[in-house]
Design a protein around this motif. Structure first.
Motif, PDB file in Angstrom:
ATOM      1  N   LEU A  78     -15.446   5.434  39.159  1.00 18.58           N
ATOM      2  CA  LEU A  78     -16.261   4.496  38.393  1.00 18.58           C
ATOM      3  C   LEU A  78     -17.006   5.236  37.295  1.00 18.58           C
ATOM      4  CD1 LEU A  78     -18.039   2.360  41.180  1.00 18.58           C
ATOM      5  CD2 LEU A  78     -15.698   2.169  40.318  1.00 18.58           C
ATOM      6  N   PHE A  79     -17.059   4.622  36.117  1.00 19.32           N
ATOM      7  CA  PHE A  79     -17.813   5.179  34.996  1.00 19.32           C
ATOM      8  C   PHE A  79     -18.846   4.152  34.565  1.00 19.32           C
ATOM      9  CE2 PHE A  79     -13.788   7.327  35.048  1.00 19.32           C
ATOM     10  CZ  PHE A  79     -14.108   8.652  34.773  1.00 19.32           C
ATOM     11  N   GLU A  80     -20.105   4.505  34.746  1.00 20.28           N
ATOM     12  CA  GLU A  80     -21.201   3.630  34.358  1.00 20.28           C
ATOM     13  C   GLU A  80     -22.139   4.391  33.424  1.00 20.28           C
ATOM     14  OE1 GLU A  80     -21.672   0.489  34.939  1.00 20.28           O
ATOM     15  OE2 GLU A  80     -20.157   0.072  36.470  1.00 20.28           O
ATOM     16  N   GLY A  81     -22.970   3.645  32.718  1.00 18.31           N
ATOM     17  CA  GLY A  81     -23.918   4.250  31.789  1.00 18.31           C
ATOM     18  C   GLY A  81     -24.311   3.237  30.726  1.00 18.31           C
ATOM     19  N   ARG A  82     -25.282   3.608  29.945  1.00 16.55           N
ATOM     20  CA  ARG A  82     -25.716   2.725  28.861  1.00 16.55           C
ATOM     21  C   ARG A  82     -24.604   2.560  27.823  1.00 16.55           C
ATOM     22  NH1 ARG A  82     -31.426   2.319  29.028  1.00 16.55           N
ATOM     23  NH2 ARG A  82     -32.420   3.969  30.253  1.00 16.55           N
ATOM     24  N   ASP A  83     -24.743   1.547  26.986  1.00 13.07           N
ATOM     25  CA  ASP A  83     -23.811   1.379  25.872  1.00 13.07           C
ATOM     26  C   ASP A  83     -23.847   2.622  24.988  1.00 13.07           C
ATOM     27  OD1 ASP A  83     -23.004  -1.296  26.529  1.00 13.07           O
ATOM     28  OD2 ASP A  83     -24.957  -1.967  25.821  1.00 13.07           O
ATOM     29  N   ALA A  84     -22.671   3.079  24.567  1.00 11.47           N
ATOM     30  CA  ALA A  84     -22.501   4.257  23.705  1.00 11.47           C
ATOM     31  C   ALA A  84     -22.798   5.564  24.423  1.00 11.47           C
ATOM     32  CB  ALA A  84     -23.359   4.150  22.450  1.00 11.47           C
ATOM     33  N   ALA A  85     -22.759   5.559  25.765  1.00 10.30           N
ATOM     34  CA  ALA A  85     -23.051   6.791  26.513  1.00 10.30           C
ATOM     35  C   ALA A  85     -21.875   7.761  26.536  1.00 10.30           C
ATOM     36  CB  ALA A  85     -23.471   6.453  27.941  1.00 10.30           C
ATOM     37  N   GLY A  86     -20.673   7.305  26.161  1.00 15.64           N
ATOM     38  CA  GLY A  86     -19.523   8.200  26.127  1.00 15.64           C
ATOM     39  C   GLY A  86     -18.523   7.999  27.245  1.00 15.64           C
ATOM     40  N   PHE A 185     -23.303   8.159  33.178  1.00 15.98           N
ATOM     41  CA  PHE A 185     -23.438   8.954  31.960  1.00 15.98           C
ATOM     42  C   PHE A 185     -24.832   8.719  31.376  1.00 15.98           C
ATOM     43  CE2 PHE A 185     -19.177   9.800  32.639  1.00 15.98           C
ATOM     44  CZ  PHE A 185     -18.711  10.731  31.717  1.00 15.98           C
ATOM     45  N   SER A 186     -25.597   9.799  31.270  1.00 17.52           N
ATOM     46  CA  SER A 186     -26.998   9.712  30.894  1.00 17.52           C
ATOM     47  C   SER A 186     -27.210  10.224  29.470  1.00 17.52           C
ATOM     48  CB  SER A 186     -27.845  10.538  31.861  1.00 17.52           C
ATOM     49  OG  SER A 186     -29.213  10.504  31.502  1.00 17.52           O
ATOM     50  N   ILE A 187     -27.809   9.385  28.632  1.00 13.97           N
ATOM     51  CA  ILE A 187     -28.168   9.793  27.272  1.00 13.97           C
ATOM     52  C   ILE A 187     -29.630   9.436  27.016  1.00 13.97           C
ATOM     53  CG2 ILE A 187     -25.856   9.663  26.279  1.00 13.97           C
ATOM     54  CD1 ILE A 187     -26.580   6.897  25.194  1.00 13.97           C
ATOM     55  N   HIS A 193     -29.743   5.554  19.913  1.00 15.78           N
ATOM     56  CA  HIS A 193     -30.107   5.018  18.591  1.00 15.78           C
ATOM     57  C   HIS A 193     -29.178   5.585  17.519  1.00 15.78           C
ATOM     58  CE1 HIS A 193     -32.672   3.518  15.358  1.00 15.78           C
ATOM     59  NE2 HIS A 193     -32.661   4.726  14.823  1.00 15.78           N
ATOM     60  N   ALA A 194     -28.943   6.894  17.553  1.00 16.89           N
ATOM     61  CA  ALA A 194     -28.083   7.526  16.553  1.00 16.89           C
ATOM     62  C   ALA A 194     -26.642   7.033  16.673  1.00 16.89           C
ATOM     63  CB  ALA A 194     -28.136   9.046  16.718  1.00 16.89           C
ATOM     64  N   ARG A 195     -26.164   6.875  17.900  1.00 21.16           N
ATOM     65  CA  ARG A 195     -24.777   6.426  18.090  1.00 21.16           C
ATOM     66  C   ARG A 195     -24.597   4.968  17.660  1.00 21.16           C
ATOM     67  NH1 ARG A 195     -22.914   9.380  23.809  1.00 21.16           N
ATOM     68  NH2 ARG A 195     -23.544  11.481  23.168  1.00 21.16           N
ATOM     69  N   PHE A 196     -25.591   4.146  17.896  1.00 22.91           N
ATOM     70  CA  PHE A 196     -25.510   2.763  17.433  1.00 22.91           C
ATOM     71  C   PHE A 196     -25.482   2.704  15.906  1.00 22.91           C
ATOM     72  CE2 PHE A 196     -27.032  -0.227  21.057  1.00 22.91           C
ATOM     73  CZ  PHE A 196     -25.988   0.215  21.844  1.00 22.91           C
ATOM     74  N   LEU A 197     -26.314   3.500  15.250  1.00 19.17           N
ATOM     75  CA  LEU A 197     -26.296   3.529  13.793  1.00 19.17           C
ATOM     76  C   LEU A 197     -24.938   3.974  13.275  1.00 19.17           C
ATOM     77  CD1 LEU A 197     -29.783   5.034  12.838  1.00 19.17           C
ATOM     78  CD2 LEU A 197     -29.010   2.662  12.616  1.00 19.17           C
ATOM     79  N   ASN A 198     -24.336   4.947  13.946  1.00 14.05           N
ATOM     80  CA  ASN A 198     -23.017   5.411  13.545  1.00 14.05           C
ATOM     81  C   ASN A 198     -21.989   4.293  13.646  1.00 14.05           C
ATOM     82  OD1 ASN A 198     -20.272   6.818  14.802  1.00 14.05           O
ATOM     83  ND2 ASN A 198     -21.074   7.823  12.979  1.00 14.05           N
ATOM     84  N   ARG A 199     -22.060   3.510  14.714  1.00 16.16           N
ATOM     85  CA  ARG A 199     -21.117   2.400  14.874  1.00 16.16           C
ATOM     86  C   ARG A 199     -21.342   1.328  13.812  1.00 16.16           C
ATOM     87  NH1 ARG A 199     -20.552   1.418  21.457  1.00 16.16           N
ATOM     88  NH2 ARG A 199     -19.611   3.452  21.912  1.00 16.16           N
ATOM     89  N   ILE A 200     -22.580   1.093  13.468  1.00 18.30           N
ATOM     90  CA  ILE A 200     -22.888   0.076  12.458  1.00 18.30           C
ATOM     91  C   ILE A 200     -22.292   0.450  11.108  1.00 18.30           C
ATOM     92  CG2 ILE A 200     -24.781  -0.906  11.085  1.00 18.30           C
ATOM     93  CD1 ILE A 200     -26.473  -0.867  13.660  1.00 18.30           C
ATOM     94  N   GLN A 245     -24.875  14.638  32.247  1.00 22.01           N
ATOM     95  CA  GLN A 245     -25.722  14.741  31.063  1.00 22.01           C
ATOM     96  C   GLN A 245     -24.827  14.603  29.824  1.00 22.01           C
ATOM     97  OE1 GLN A 245     -28.923  14.702  31.317  1.00 22.01           O
ATOM     98  NE2 GLN A 245     -28.929  14.974  33.548  1.00 22.01           N
ATOM     99  N   ALA A 246     -25.008  13.527  29.052  1.00 24.51           N
ATOM    100  CA  ALA A 246     -24.003  13.130  28.076  1.00 24.51           C
ATOM    101  C   ALA A 246     -24.500  13.098  26.641  1.00 24.51           C
ATOM    102  CB  ALA A 246     -23.434  11.755  28.458  1.00 24.51           C
ATOM    103  N   VAL A 247     -25.626  13.729  26.335  1.00 23.76           N
ATOM    104  CA  VAL A 247     -26.087  13.763  24.945  1.00 23.76           C
ATOM    105  C   VAL A 247     -25.084  14.521  24.078  1.00 23.76           C
ATOM    106  CG1 VAL A 247     -27.878  14.661  23.404  1.00 23.76           C
ATOM    107  CG2 VAL A 247     -28.516  13.478  25.517  1.00 23.76           C
ATOM    108  N   ASP A 248     -24.559  15.622  24.596  1.00 21.93           N
ATOM    109  CA  ASP A 248     -23.475  16.348  23.919  1.00 21.93           C
ATOM    110  C   ASP A 248     -22.159  15.829  24.478  1.00 21.93           C
ATOM    111  OD1 ASP A 248     -21.415  18.315  23.368  1.00 21.93           O
ATOM    112  OD2 ASP A 248     -23.006  19.684  22.760  1.00 21.93           O
TER     113      ASP A 248
END
Length: 300
Positions: A78-86, A185-187, A193-200, A245-248
């Protein structure tokens, strides 16, 4: 325009450029890196190290796949995490070299009207593996503890029933011979915020954004409280949670795959040598030309 304003505009553009490169297929990334003079030597060295490790780990995943088939194992991840967590990125790298008949991804849409009347776990059960199969859930039954709870798509009683039921459900899976591995997956707030802006701002990624994703950004703290309750109440010996840890993104991929491999006492399965048979030729065989109007134009 002063220097500070220029820097503020340049950094997001640099970030978008790096994220765009990162979204390419791995082989293409390597080719780009070899000819990219804009990156310094240290950055190129780190990327080459990433690719070397990724390909090595993917080779081990192929061995694991063969072992799962030979030993008739049943594996659920199973892969869980916030949106855009990777989550999607690591799933792509895991499945990239594997046989889709052995390793498949289950990414279920929102339940339809009929499914809403079923036992909550019922629609997930049909996607569980048979012997010799690996199933990766890109989000899972934990939707109830996360998005459904935060967005009000279920009642408090339904959430409480989920928390009572899910440990027993997962213990049943374990008793049936299924190996269940759960990753969160933890960010950070800033990284999402940065990943959402990138998607936009990236036309190739805008499809990844939904109104639900945007609303989840506003409800960051609600999701944090829901995540903490989920991890606390569903972390059981038969199916513990593992936090990545998924920031990187690149480190997260390598760490997750390496950890996944460590959960199995697998070994390389020997295969009989493969001999390519000679093509049979017949004197009366004539290959008929393909009509010109059927040929795809060669634009490249």
């Amino acid at each position: 325009m002063n220097d500070r304003t220029e820097d503020a505009q340049l950094l997001p553009l640099q970030r978008m450029h790096l994220d765009l490169i990162d979204s390419y297929d791995e082989e293409l990334e390597m080719a780009i890196d070899d000819g990219d003079d804009a990156q310094d030597a240290e950055a190129r060295a780190l990327r080459r190290l990433y690719f070397r490790e990724l390909f090595r780990l993917q080779g081990e995943l192929v061995k694991l796949q063969d072992w799962v088939v030979a030993q008739r194992q049943k594996v659920v991840i199973l892969f869980e995490g916030r949106d855009a967590a990777g989550k999607g990125g690591v799933i792509k790298r895991i499945t990239q070299r594997l046989n889709p008949r052995v390793c498949r991804v289950a990414a279920l849409p929102a339940p339809n009207d009929r499914e809403r009347t079923q036992w909550y776990f019922q629609r997930y059960v049909s996607h569980l593996p048979a012997a010799g199969e690996i199933v990766l859930f890109d989000r899972s039954w934990y939707n109830r503890a996360g998005v459904e709870r935060v967005m009000g798509f279920c009642t408090d009683d339904e959430v409480e029933e989920f928390f009572r039921t899910v440990p027993e459900f997962e213990k049943m899976l374990a008793r049936s011979g299924i190996t269940l591995i759960k990753y969160w997956f933890s960010i950070t707030d800033d990284e999402q915020h940065a990943r959402f802006l990138n998607r936009i701002h990236d036309p190739l990624k805008q499809w990844k954004l939904s109104p639900m994703d945007l609303e989840s950004r506003r409800r960051w703290e609600d999701y944090t409280r829901a995540k903490e309750a989920m991890l606390d109440r569903t972390h059981i010996p038969e199916a513990p949670w593992w936090v990545v840890q998924a920031v990187d993104k690149k480190r997260a991929r390598l760490n997750c795959i390496a950890h996944l491999l460590s959960q199995f006492d697998y070994h390389e399965v020997p295969h009989d040598p493969i001999a390519l048979p000679a093509r049979v030729r017949h004197a009366d065989y004539i290959r008929h030309p393909v009509p010109e109007e059927m040929i795809v134009p060669e634009l490249y």
